[in-house]
Design a protein around this motif. Sequence first.
Motif, PDB file in Angstrom:
ATOM      1  N   ILE A 149      13.788  30.718   2.460  1.00  0.00           N
ATOM      2  CA  ILE A 149      15.005  30.336   3.192  1.00  0.00           C
ATOM      3  C   ILE A 149      14.870  30.675   4.668  1.00  0.00           C
ATOM      4  O   ILE A 149      15.169  29.846   5.552  1.00  0.00           O
ATOM      5  CB  ILE A 149      16.229  31.050   2.580  1.00  0.00           C
ATOM      6  CG1 ILE A 149      16.504  30.497   1.183  1.00  0.00           C
ATOM      7  CG2 ILE A 149      17.450  30.892   3.489  1.00  0.00           C
ATOM      8  CD1 ILE A 149      17.488  31.328   0.382  1.00  0.00           C
ATOM      9  N   THR A 150      14.397  31.872   4.964  1.00  0.00           N
ATOM     10  CA  THR A 150      14.283  32.324   6.351  1.00  0.00           C
ATOM     11  C   THR A 150      13.325  31.439   7.139  1.00  0.00           C
ATOM     12  O   THR A 150      13.635  30.994   8.256  1.00  0.00           O
ATOM     13  CB  THR A 150      13.820  33.781   6.410  1.00  0.00           C
ATOM     14  OG1 THR A 150      14.761  34.601   5.705  1.00  0.00           O
ATOM     15  CG2 THR A 150      13.712  34.251   7.853  1.00  0.00           C
ATOM     16  N   PHE A 151      12.151  31.169   6.566  1.00  0.00           N
ATOM     17  CA  PHE A 151      11.176  30.356   7.280  1.00  0.00           C
ATOM     18  C   PHE A 151      11.631  28.909   7.429  1.00  0.00           C
ATOM     19  O   PHE A 151      11.387  28.277   8.459  1.00  0.00           O
ATOM     20  CB  PHE A 151       9.812  30.426   6.587  1.00  0.00           C
ATOM     21  CG  PHE A 151       9.016  31.641   6.956  1.00  0.00           C
ATOM     22  CD1 PHE A 151       8.495  31.786   8.233  1.00  0.00           C
ATOM     23  CD2 PHE A 151       8.798  32.648   6.029  1.00  0.00           C
ATOM     24  CE1 PHE A 151       7.770  32.910   8.580  1.00  0.00           C
ATOM     25  CE2 PHE A 151       8.086  33.783   6.371  1.00  0.00           C
ATOM     26  CZ  PHE A 151       7.563  33.920   7.655  1.00  0.00           C
ATOM     27  N   SER A 152      12.266  28.363   6.417  1.00  0.00           N
ATOM     28  CA  SER A 152      12.727  26.972   6.518  1.00  0.00           C
ATOM     29  C   SER A 152      13.820  26.829   7.571  1.00  0.00           C
ATOM     30  O   SER A 152      13.842  25.855   8.341  1.00  0.00           O
ATOM     31  CB  SER A 152      13.213  26.468   5.162  1.00  0.00           C
ATOM     32  OG  SER A 152      14.378  27.161   4.743  1.00  0.00           O
ATOM     33  N   LEU A 153      14.738  27.809   7.635  1.00  0.00           N
ATOM     34  CA  LEU A 153      15.777  27.758   8.666  1.00  0.00           C
ATOM     35  C   LEU A 153      15.173  27.931  10.066  1.00  0.00           C
ATOM     36  O   LEU A 153      15.551  27.230  11.009  1.00  0.00           O
ATOM     37  CB  LEU A 153      16.817  28.852   8.412  1.00  0.00           C
ATOM     38  CG  LEU A 153      17.782  28.623   7.246  1.00  0.00           C
ATOM     39  CD1 LEU A 153      18.619  29.870   7.005  1.00  0.00           C
ATOM     40  CD2 LEU A 153      18.685  27.434   7.529  1.00  0.00           C
ATOM     41  N   ALA A 154      14.219  28.872  10.190  1.00  0.00           N
ATOM     42  CA  ALA A 154      13.580  29.099  11.485  1.00  0.00           C
ATOM     43  C   ALA A 154      12.824  27.853  11.948  1.00  0.00           C
ATOM     44  O   ALA A 154      12.876  27.471  13.125  1.00  0.00           O
ATOM     45  CB  ALA A 154      12.644  30.297  11.415  1.00  0.00           C
ATOM     46  N   LEU A 155      12.115  27.201  11.021  1.00  0.00           N
ATOM     47  CA  LEU A 155      11.397  25.978  11.382  1.00  0.00           C
ATOM     48  C   LEU A 155      12.368  24.864  11.783  1.00  0.00           C
ATOM     49  O   LEU A 155      12.086  24.084  12.696  1.00  0.00           O
ATOM     50  CB  LEU A 155      10.519  25.510  10.220  1.00  0.00           C
ATOM     51  CG  LEU A 155       9.168  26.213  10.070  1.00  0.00           C
ATOM     52  CD1 LEU A 155       8.472  25.740   8.807  1.00  0.00           C
ATOM     53  CD2 LEU A 155       8.286  25.954  11.294  1.00  0.00           C
ATOM     54  N   SER A 156      13.508  24.803  11.111  1.00  0.00           N
ATOM     55  CA  SER A 156      14.514  23.802  11.486  1.00  0.00           C
ATOM     56  C   SER A 156      14.984  24.017  12.912  1.00  0.00           C
ATOM     57  O   SER A 156      15.123  23.057  13.696  1.00  0.00           O
ATOM     58  CB  SER A 156      15.709  23.874  10.529  1.00  0.00           C
ATOM     59  OG  SER A 156      15.323  23.554   9.214  1.00  0.00           O
ATOM     60  N   VAL A 157      15.212  25.284  13.274  1.00  0.00           N
ATOM     61  CA  VAL A 157      15.624  25.596  14.644  1.00  0.00           C
ATOM     62  C   VAL A 157      14.534  25.200  15.639  1.00  0.00           C
ATOM     63  O   VAL A 157      14.799  24.607  16.683  1.00  0.00           O
ATOM     64  CB  VAL A 157      15.965  27.094  14.785  1.00  0.00           C
ATOM     65  CG1 VAL A 157      16.183  27.457  16.258  1.00  0.00           C
ATOM     66  CG2 VAL A 157      17.208  27.431  13.976  1.00  0.00           C
ATOM     67  N   VAL A 158      13.272  25.521  15.311  1.00  0.00           N
ATOM     68  CA  VAL A 158      12.163  25.188  16.204  1.00  0.00           C
ATOM     69  C   VAL A 158      12.057  23.681  16.391  1.00  0.00           C
ATOM     70  O   VAL A 158      11.935  23.177  17.530  1.00  0.00           O
ATOM     71  CB  VAL A 158      10.841  25.757  15.664  1.00  0.00           C
ATOM     72  CG1 VAL A 158       9.648  25.209  16.457  1.00  0.00           C
ATOM     73  CG2 VAL A 158      10.843  27.273  15.735  1.00  0.00           C
ATOM     74  N   PHE A 159      12.099  22.927  15.300  1.00  0.00           N
ATOM     75  CA  PHE A 159      11.943  21.470  15.384  1.00  0.00           C
ATOM     76  C   PHE A 159      13.083  20.826  16.177  1.00  0.00           C
ATOM     77  O   PHE A 159      12.849  19.960  17.023  1.00  0.00           O
ATOM     78  CB  PHE A 159      11.866  20.859  13.987  1.00  0.00           C
ATOM     79  CG  PHE A 159      10.630  21.235  13.230  1.00  0.00           C
ATOM     80  CD1 PHE A 159       9.479  21.642  13.889  1.00  0.00           C
ATOM     81  CD2 PHE A 159      10.613  21.205  11.834  1.00  0.00           C
ATOM     82  CE1 PHE A 159       8.337  21.994  13.194  1.00  0.00           C
ATOM     83  CE2 PHE A 159       9.468  21.550  11.127  1.00  0.00           C
ATOM     84  CZ  PHE A 159       8.327  21.945  11.810  1.00  0.00           C
ATOM     85  N   VAL A 160      14.318  21.263  15.888  1.00  0.00           N
ATOM     86  CA  VAL A 160      15.455  20.664  16.593  1.00  0.00           C
ATOM     87  C   VAL A 160      15.459  21.094  18.059  1.00  0.00           C
ATOM     88  O   VAL A 160      15.847  20.318  18.935  1.00  0.00           O
ATOM     89  CB  VAL A 160      16.788  21.035  15.911  1.00  0.00           C
ATOM     90  CG1 VAL A 160      17.958  20.389  16.643  1.00  0.00           C
ATOM     91  CG2 VAL A 160      16.786  20.578  14.463  1.00  0.00           C
ATOM     92  N   THR A 161      14.991  22.312  18.355  1.00  0.00           N
ATOM     93  CA  THR A 161      14.866  22.753  19.750  1.00  0.00           C
ATOM     94  C   THR A 161      13.910  21.845  20.515  1.00  0.00           C
ATOM     95  O   THR A 161      14.202  21.411  21.641  1.00  0.00           O
ATOM     96  CB  THR A 161      14.359  24.206  19.814  1.00  0.00           C
ATOM     97  OG1 THR A 161      15.309  25.071  19.188  1.00  0.00           O
ATOM     98  CG2 THR A 161      14.158  24.644  21.261  1.00  0.00           C
ATOM     99  N   ILE A 162      12.766  21.565  19.918  1.00  0.00           N
ATOM    100  CA  ILE A 162      11.788  20.688  20.570  1.00  0.00           C
ATOM    101  C   ILE A 162      12.383  19.308  20.802  1.00  0.00           C
ATOM    102  O   ILE A 162      12.254  18.729  21.895  1.00  0.00           O
ATOM    103  CB  ILE A 162      10.504  20.595  19.727  1.00  0.00           C
ATOM    104  CG1 ILE A 162       9.788  21.949  19.684  1.00  0.00           C
ATOM    105  CG2 ILE A 162       9.559  19.519  20.273  1.00  0.00           C
ATOM    106  CD1 ILE A 162       8.642  22.011  18.708  1.00  0.00           C
ATOM    107  N   PHE A 163      13.053  18.789  19.792  1.00  0.00           N
ATOM    108  CA  PHE A 163      13.665  17.470  19.917  1.00  0.00           C
ATOM    109  C   PHE A 163      14.724  17.467  21.016  1.00  0.00           C
ATOM    110  O   PHE A 163      14.745  16.570  21.884  1.00  0.00           O
ATOM    111  CB  PHE A 163      14.289  17.058  18.584  1.00  0.00           C
ATOM    112  CG  PHE A 163      15.066  15.769  18.645  1.00  0.00           C
ATOM    113  CD1 PHE A 163      14.416  14.553  18.665  1.00  0.00           C
ATOM    114  CD2 PHE A 163      16.452  15.781  18.696  1.00  0.00           C
ATOM    115  CE1 PHE A 163      15.123  13.359  18.735  1.00  0.00           C
ATOM    116  CE2 PHE A 163      17.174  14.603  18.764  1.00  0.00           C
ATOM    117  CZ  PHE A 163      16.511  13.400  18.778  1.00  0.00           C
ATOM    118  N   ALA A 164      15.605  18.468  21.019  1.00  0.00           N
ATOM    119  CA  ALA A 164      16.678  18.521  22.019  1.00  0.00           C
ATOM    120  C   ALA A 164      16.113  18.687  23.425  1.00  0.00           C
ATOM    121  O   ALA A 164      16.610  18.090  24.389  1.00  0.00           O
ATOM    122  CB  ALA A 164      17.643  19.665  21.696  1.00  0.00           C
TER     123      ALA A 164
END
Length: 352
Positions: A149-164
């Motif tokens: 859960i922790t890694f999947s949420l962290a990766l989601s933040v990283v991916f959306v940060t890059i996109f934004a």
Amino acid sequence: MVNQSGRGVLTANPTETVSGYQRRIVFHIHFWALIAVAPLIPIQWAQDHALLSLLLGVFCLGMVLVLLFLRLRDYYLFNGWLFAVFAIASVLYSTLINGYIGLFWAYPAIAAIFFLMALRRAIGINAVFVVAVATVSYYRFPEAEFWRITFSLALSVVFVTIFAWLVGRMQAELTKLATTDPLTGCLNRSQLADVLNRHIQLRERYERVASLVLIDLDHFKSINDRWGHTTGDRVLQEAARRLDRRLRECDQLFRVGGEEFMVILPETRQKTAEDLARELLITLSSAPFLEDVPITASAGVTEVVRGETWSTWLNRADQALYTAKHTGRGRVIGVRGQDAAMPAAGDTRIAG
């Protein structure tokens, strides 16, 4: 020159266009989040989760207020803070009492926060969000699930940060392309009406003056005919550089026609603007361009007066420039609002 109708100045402001799309994004995220969350209120109430039902109810009420303010006043109420706080609180409490069912809502909440808030703020809030969800997950799920859960949420933040971040960069580049003359780097006419209106409003409300200078390179067509359009383009680029070097940081330099430039001078009276216009013309004519291309220019100057529109202000400067071009060129003509019928009163010849 700028004609009597303002010649194309009424093109849409790219900055306002971007802002309009941002408002639409905010509206749709709140609207569809409201549609998704509202049915959960009675469901959680029926399951005896009164506190979660109350959280979701306040969350929905806040979203309704945001939608109403956007629709009726074009105002972004709470600037995303209400959405972020109640989305995080609802996800955390729902995960605590409902397990994975609550956790599933964390992922769309993370993405929504990035669209609703400035990038740095969204990164900070989502970092706190991930830590909080990880803490709840540590106590609520097995250790192996906690790490997933922790890694999947962290990766989601990283991916959306890059996109934004990439979308923000692209938006800034497109806005720059839309508001800047590609040849000279000066501002173009897309924002001119808004800039002039802003100075008119400052004059009306706070008695803050501003002056307008229109500069036209003399006999520019002969340069293109004799030396070619490539040389003409290089002359325009050098003219823009010479003008820009002489201006203050608060002044704004526009290219408003083929060989015509406009300078907006905040906090500048007519007399000071005329003096500066003379210096600008001297700067242009003091040394040949590209070693052997002589240049002179003409200028029209006018100060904004109360009670006029931006087009009236602009047309008065255009009339002054027209007079300068047809009374010998290489000179500055100043026109005051109350003296518009006597443009020749401010005639100053610049030796070329």
